[in-house]
Design a protein around this motif. Structure first.
Motif, mmCIF file in Angstrom:
data_model
loop_
_atom_site.group_PDB
_atom_site.id
_atom_site.type_symbol
_atom_site.label_atom_id
_atom_site.label_comp_id
_atom_site.label_asym_id
_atom_site.label_seq_id
_atom_site.Cartn_x
_atom_site.Cartn_y
_atom_site.Cartn_z
ATOM 1 N N GLU A 174 52.995 8.775 3.300
ATOM 2 C CA GLU A 174 52.825 7.583 2.476
ATOM 3 C C GLU A 174 51.375 7.126 2.330
ATOM 4 O OE1 GLU A 174 55.113 6.015 0.644
ATOM 5 O OE2 GLU A 174 56.629 7.473 1.244
ATOM 6 N N LEU A 175 50.674 6.999 3.441
ATOM 7 C CA LEU A 175 49.312 6.458 3.375
ATOM 8 C C LEU A 175 48.389 7.271 2.462
ATOM 9 C CD1 LEU A 175 47.552 4.125 4.342
ATOM 10 C CD2 LEU A 175 46.894 5.533 6.319
ATOM 11 N N PRO A 176 48.518 8.612 2.419
ATOM 12 C CA PRO A 176 47.635 9.370 1.510
ATOM 13 C C PRO A 176 47.779 8.992 0.038
ATOM 14 C CG PRO A 176 48.587 10.836 3.151
ATOM 15 C CD PRO A 176 49.299 9.513 3.299
ATOM 16 N N LYS A 177 48.862 8.331 -0.336
ATOM 17 C CA LYS A 177 49.063 7.957 -1.740
ATOM 18 C C LYS A 177 48.016 6.963 -2.235
ATOM 19 C CE LYS A 177 54.123 8.542 -1.663
ATOM 20 N NZ LYS A 177 55.426 7.826 -1.773
ATOM 21 N N ILE A 178 47.384 6.251 -1.306
ATOM 22 C CA ILE A 178 46.471 5.192 -1.753
ATOM 23 C C ILE A 178 45.245 5.754 -2.474
ATOM 24 C CG2 ILE A 178 47.221 3.782 0.209
ATOM 25 C CD1 ILE A 178 44.344 3.995 1.286
ATOM 26 N N THR A 179 44.917 7.019 -2.214
ATOM 27 C CA THR A 179 43.745 7.608 -2.876
ATOM 28 C C THR A 179 43.902 7.599 -4.388
ATOM 29 O OG1 THR A 179 43.296 9.022 -0.957
ATOM 30 C CG2 THR A 179 42.306 9.671 -3.055
ATOM 31 N N ALA A 180 45.065 8.047 -4.869
ATOM 32 C CA ALA A 180 45.300 8.082 -6.319
ATOM 33 C C ALA A 180 45.327 6.675 -6.902
ATOM 34 C CB ALA A 180 46.611 8.810 -6.613
ATOM 35 N N TRP A 181 45.953 5.741 -6.206
ATOM 36 C CA TRP A 181 46.004 4.369 -6.700
ATOM 37 C C TRP A 181 44.608 3.769 -6.815
ATOM 38 C CZ3 TRP A 181 50.356 3.549 -2.669
ATOM 39 C CH2 TRP A 181 51.604 3.847 -3.244
ATOM 40 N N LEU A 182 43.792 4.001 -5.798
ATOM 41 C CA LEU A 182 42.463 3.381 -5.790
ATOM 42 C C LEU A 182 41.484 4.066 -6.730
ATOM 43 C CD1 LEU A 182 41.987 2.498 -2.012
ATOM 44 C CD2 LEU A 182 42.678 0.992 -3.881
ATOM 45 N N ASN A 183 41.745 5.311 -7.094
ATOM 46 C CA ASN A 183 40.846 6.004 -8.020
ATOM 47 C C ASN A 183 40.718 5.239 -9.336
ATOM 48 O OD1 ASN A 183 40.121 8.110 -6.351
ATOM 49 N ND2 ASN A 183 41.653 9.536 -7.156
ATOM 50 N N VAL A 184 41.842 4.773 -9.887
ATOM 51 C CA VAL A 184 41.785 4.065 -11.168
ATOM 52 C C VAL A 184 41.194 2.668 -10.993
ATOM 53 C CG1 VAL A 184 43.617 5.376 -12.287
ATOM 54 C CG2 VAL A 184 44.211 3.340 -10.933
ATOM 55 N N VAL A 185 41.382 2.086 -9.806
ATOM 56 C CA VAL A 185 40.796 0.768 -9.534
ATOM 57 C C VAL A 185 39.279 0.893 -9.469
ATOM 58 C CG1 VAL A 185 40.686 -1.163 -7.924
ATOM 59 C CG2 VAL A 185 42.859 0.039 -8.271
ATOM 60 N N ASN A 186 38.799 1.879 -8.730
ATOM 61 C CA ASN A 186 37.356 2.074 -8.588
ATOM 62 C C ASN A 186 36.677 2.357 -9.928
ATOM 63 O OD1 ASN A 186 36.968 1.778 -5.735
ATOM 64 N ND2 ASN A 186 37.949 3.761 -5.411
ATOM 65 N N ALA A 187 37.364 3.096 -10.771
ATOM 66 C CA ALA A 187 36.795 3.458 -12.068
ATOM 67 C C ALA A 187 36.962 2.355 -13.103
ATOM 68 C CB ALA A 187 37.451 4.746 -12.575
ATOM 69 N N LEU B 24 41.285 -6.539 -13.484
ATOM 70 C CA LEU B 24 42.732 -6.653 -13.320
ATOM 71 C C LEU B 24 43.510 -5.600 -14.094
ATOM 72 C CD1 LEU B 24 43.068 -10.553 -13.478
ATOM 73 C CD2 LEU B 24 42.854 -9.088 -11.468
ATOM 74 N N ALA B 25 42.817 -4.699 -14.780
ATOM 75 C CA ALA B 25 43.510 -3.675 -15.564
ATOM 76 C C ALA B 25 44.399 -2.801 -14.688
ATOM 77 C CB ALA B 25 42.494 -2.816 -16.310
ATOM 78 N N ASN B 26 44.012 -2.634 -13.434
ATOM 79 C CA ASN B 26 44.783 -1.806 -12.507
ATOM 80 C C ASN B 26 45.164 -2.603 -11.262
ATOM 81 O OD1 ASN B 26 44.603 0.972 -13.849
ATOM 82 N ND2 ASN B 26 42.460 0.296 -13.818
ATOM 83 N N THR C 290 38.032 -3.218 -3.826
ATOM 84 C CA THR C 290 38.000 -4.644 -4.181
ATOM 85 C C THR C 290 36.664 -4.996 -4.820
ATOM 86 O OG1 THR C 290 39.426 -5.085 -2.264
ATOM 87 C CG2 THR C 290 38.363 -6.977 -3.313
ATOM 88 N N GLN C 291 35.589 -4.496 -4.220
ATOM 89 C CA GLN C 291 34.254 -4.747 -4.764
ATOM 90 C C GLN C 291 34.069 -4.041 -6.104
ATOM 91 O OE1 GLN C 291 32.075 -6.870 -3.296
ATOM 92 N NE2 GLN C 291 33.648 -7.244 -1.746
ATOM 93 N N ALA C 292 34.540 -2.808 -6.187
ATOM 94 C CA ALA C 292 34.373 -2.033 -7.421
ATOM 95 C C ALA C 292 35.124 -2.661 -8.587
ATOM 96 C CB ALA C 292 34.837 -0.595 -7.200
ATOM 97 N N ALA C 293 36.296 -3.186 -8.314
ATOM 98 C CA ALA C 293 37.098 -3.783 -9.377
ATOM 99 C C ALA C 293 36.360 -4.941 -10.049
ATOM 100 C CB ALA C 293 38.428 -4.261 -8.822
ATOM 101 N N TRP C 294 35.625 -5.706 -9.248
ATOM 102 C CA TRP C 294 34.944 -6.899 -9.760
ATOM 103 C C TRP C 294 33.445 -6.673 -9.988
ATOM 104 C CZ3 TRP C 294 37.310 -10.854 -11.823
ATOM 105 C CH2 TRP C 294 38.651 -11.105 -11.480
#
Length: 611
Positions: free
Chosen positions: A585-598, A533-535, A520-524
């Motif tokens: 299921e929960l391990p999937k969040i790593t891939a989702w958050l990678n693009v958010v962080n970047a 908001l790109a991801n 959340t912090q990285a996105a903003w």
């Protein structure tokens, strides 16, 4: 529906402690017995009037002959049975003819209808329409319009989208101008004349009730006669299909609201979906041109008023998606138990001479069933938790009420989006379990998938929910809502960490929560909304999975508190569902958050011509 009933009873009574609400003044007349009686009634009506006709309304779609909409008799019968049950006004106070039920009990009872046949109609919009008027309407508007919706005489809609403006409400062109004609019904509110077109209006025309109350967004022209740009120019109006007097009687005059045609959709085929023309002159009203409408709230605050109904509808859509997912799960579970195919694999391979086994014995079928259970029962738990927050917001002590409302604000995008994505996937798995039969109309699972596919678009697409979550909800009040959710999760983590069986899950959830907070912090970080908001959708998917992991962990804590002899099989199923969710299921969040962080701009910067 017995499995649904037992699941609801565990969630409502054991997990959420709904019986404790009877200690509050508003619910003091109620008890477990009255709550059960309501669920008994709804379960019976759903079984008798809805479930047997789910396929009927799918194949016998509404028709329009140019003047009148026709629907099969079963739709009329189901609607009447629902209205006669009093469920339209279940949560209303006694003095308004309601049952004064807690919302969590109302939501649980209504779930039977969604599981039996969402396509026949959930009455969601009628209740949401009337609830909006309870908050923003004048006393006369409440008495004439809301009361007659709650008692079942009339139905309600929300008319937002237009052919050229679906989700982009700032671009609507429907206009409303003050009406100076002499009418006897001025007491119904400031009267306007509306002209414009509305699209995708569910239940926009039918013969199920004697009148339909449309809540219509329109713009009032400025002094120069032009519509005010953006959402600030939007106002909200009551536009009845048939004109009424201040006693709630039909005047015999038709309002200038014309059905231009029916939309024929992939699913929800039993519910009329319409294109409506307002003020086109097909039904001219004396005194001027245009459809008669009555202002709700203040001019130019229409969207603010409408969000009351939109947020309620979003939670309702999440519930609809959940029930369709559960319907598919129950159907595929039954099929898997009774469909013989294949033989078990042993150390020596497969013995062709041995008897076939039911496909539920095969590991991959178990995987698909367990995924459905984890998705759908988890979504149901989230829905019921949100319903409990509504009750806290209404009747809790002042501080708790404020906290509950804030928590519900943050969770609303998840309550709508997560079930509509993941319970749809559950429906896909239900088809897969049926194999080739799943594609055919001999089995119900293909209809459940079609009906559920609409819910990712209903009441705001995934992209809209994601932008709302990352762009507004987690940032509002300097992040107070996100902090409150984190604190609530941490309480569960602390409780679960004290149990050896759940300690690893507590650790995993704590890590996921930290990862989402950091993202959340990285996105903003740059403060650039386009980058942030790109991801937004991957962010929402990770956020949603974290929320569901928390819900399942809290449920698991309650399971382990119970006596080992209680509902052994059901509780074992819940523990296995949490194991599945945390491991698969929960391990999937790593891939989702990678693009958010970047703040990855791959999608945002793709040149249009490159497609």
């Amino acid at each position: 529906m017995s499995q649904l009933r037992s699941t609801l009873e565990f969630l409502v009574y054991d997990w959420l402690q709904a019986e404790n609400l009877t200690s509050r003044d508003r619910y003091a007349d109620h008890s477990r017995e009255t709550f059960d009686a309501v669920m008994d009634t709804c379960e019976r009506i759903a079984r008798e009037k809805y479930a047997p006709f789910n396929r009927t309304v799918d194949t016998q779609e509404p028709t329009f002959d140019g003047e009148k909409v026709s629907q099969p008799q079963c739709t009329h019968d189901a609607r009447k049975a629902f209205a006669d049950s009093g469920m339209l006004s279940a949560a209303q106070p006694y003095e308004k003819g309601g049952m004064q039920l807690p919302y969590v009990v109302e939501a649980a009872a209504n779930s039977f209808f969604g599981c039996a046949s969402i396509s026949i109609g959930s009455n969601l919009l009628t209740v949401g329409n009337a609830n909006l008027l309870r908050v923003h309407g004048t006393p006369m508007q409440q008495q004439v319009f809301a009361d007659n919706e709650f008692n079942g005489r009339w139905a309600g809609t929300m008319a937002l989208s237009e052919p050229q403006a679906g989700s982009s409400l700032s671009d609507i062109l429907t206009r409303a101008e003050p009406d100076g004609a002499d009418f006897d019904s001025d007491a119904l509110g400031a009267r306007y004349r509306l002209k414009g077109n509305k699209m995708w209006i569910s239940s926009g025309d039918h013969e199920l009730t004697e009148n339909i109350v449309h809540l219509v967004l329109a713009k009032i022209p400025g002094p120069d006669g032009k519509l005010i740009a953006g959402v600030k120019g939007i106002s909200l109006f009551i536009v009845p299909k048939k004109l009424v007097d201040t006693d709630g009687n039909l005047t015999g005059e038709r309002n200038d609201v014309a059905l231009a045609g029916l939309n024929h959709k992939l699913g929800w085929r039993g519910t009329t979906n319409t294109l409506l023309n307002f003020g086109e002159g097909k039904y001219p009203v004396r005194g001027g041109a245009g459809a008669i409408g009555y202002l709700v709230g203040k001019p130019h605050e229409g969207l603010k008023c409408m969000f009351h109904m939109m947020n309620e509808a979003r939670i309702g859509i999440g519930m609809a998606a959940t029930m369709l997912g559960l319907a598919g799960y129950y159907a595929s579970l039954e099929y898997a138990k009774n469909r013989p195919q294949g033989r078990p694999t042993t150390e020596g391979g497969k013995d062709a001479a041995s008897a076939q086994v039911a496909i539920i014995e095969h590991t991959d079928v178990k995987r698909m069933l367990l995924a459905q259970k984890a998705y759908c029962e988890g979504a149901l738990a989230l829905n019921m938790y949100c319903a409990r927050l509504v009750d806290e917001g209404r009747t809790g002590a002042a501080e708790e009420a404020v906290r509950s409302k804030l928590l519900l604000e943050v969770l609303t995008p998840i309550a709508k989006s997560w079930p509509s994505e993941n319970c749809l996937e559950a429906n896909s798995l239900a088809i897969q379990i049926h194999g080739g039969y799943g594609y055919t109309r001999d089995f119900p699972v293909e209809q459940y998938w079609r009906d559920n596919r609409l819910n990712m678009i209903h009441e705001g697409t995934h992209g809209i929910q994601a932008a709302d979550l990352l762009g507004r909800k987690v940032r509002m009040q300097d992040g107070a809502g996100l902090q409150l959710l984190a604190q609530t999760m941490q309480a569960t983590i602390k409780k679960a960490a004290a149990r050896p069986e759940l300690a690893q899950y507590a650790h995993d959830l704590n890590q996921a929560l930290q990862d989402v907070s950091a993202a959340t912090q990285a996105a903003w970080l740059t403060g650039n909304p386009q980058e942030a908001l790109a991801n937004a959708v991957p962010y929402m998917q990770a956020f949603g999975h974290t929320v569901l992991a928390w819900v399942w962990l809290d449920v698991a804590c309650k399971v382990l508190e119970q006596d080992a002899s209680q509902a052994l099989a059901a509780n074992a199923g819940r523990i296995n569902a949490i194991s599945y969710f945390y491991r698969y299921e929960l391990p999937k969040i790593t891939a989702w958050l990678n693009v958010v962080n970047a703040r990855d701009m791959t999608c945002a910067q793709m040149p249009v011509e490159a497609f």
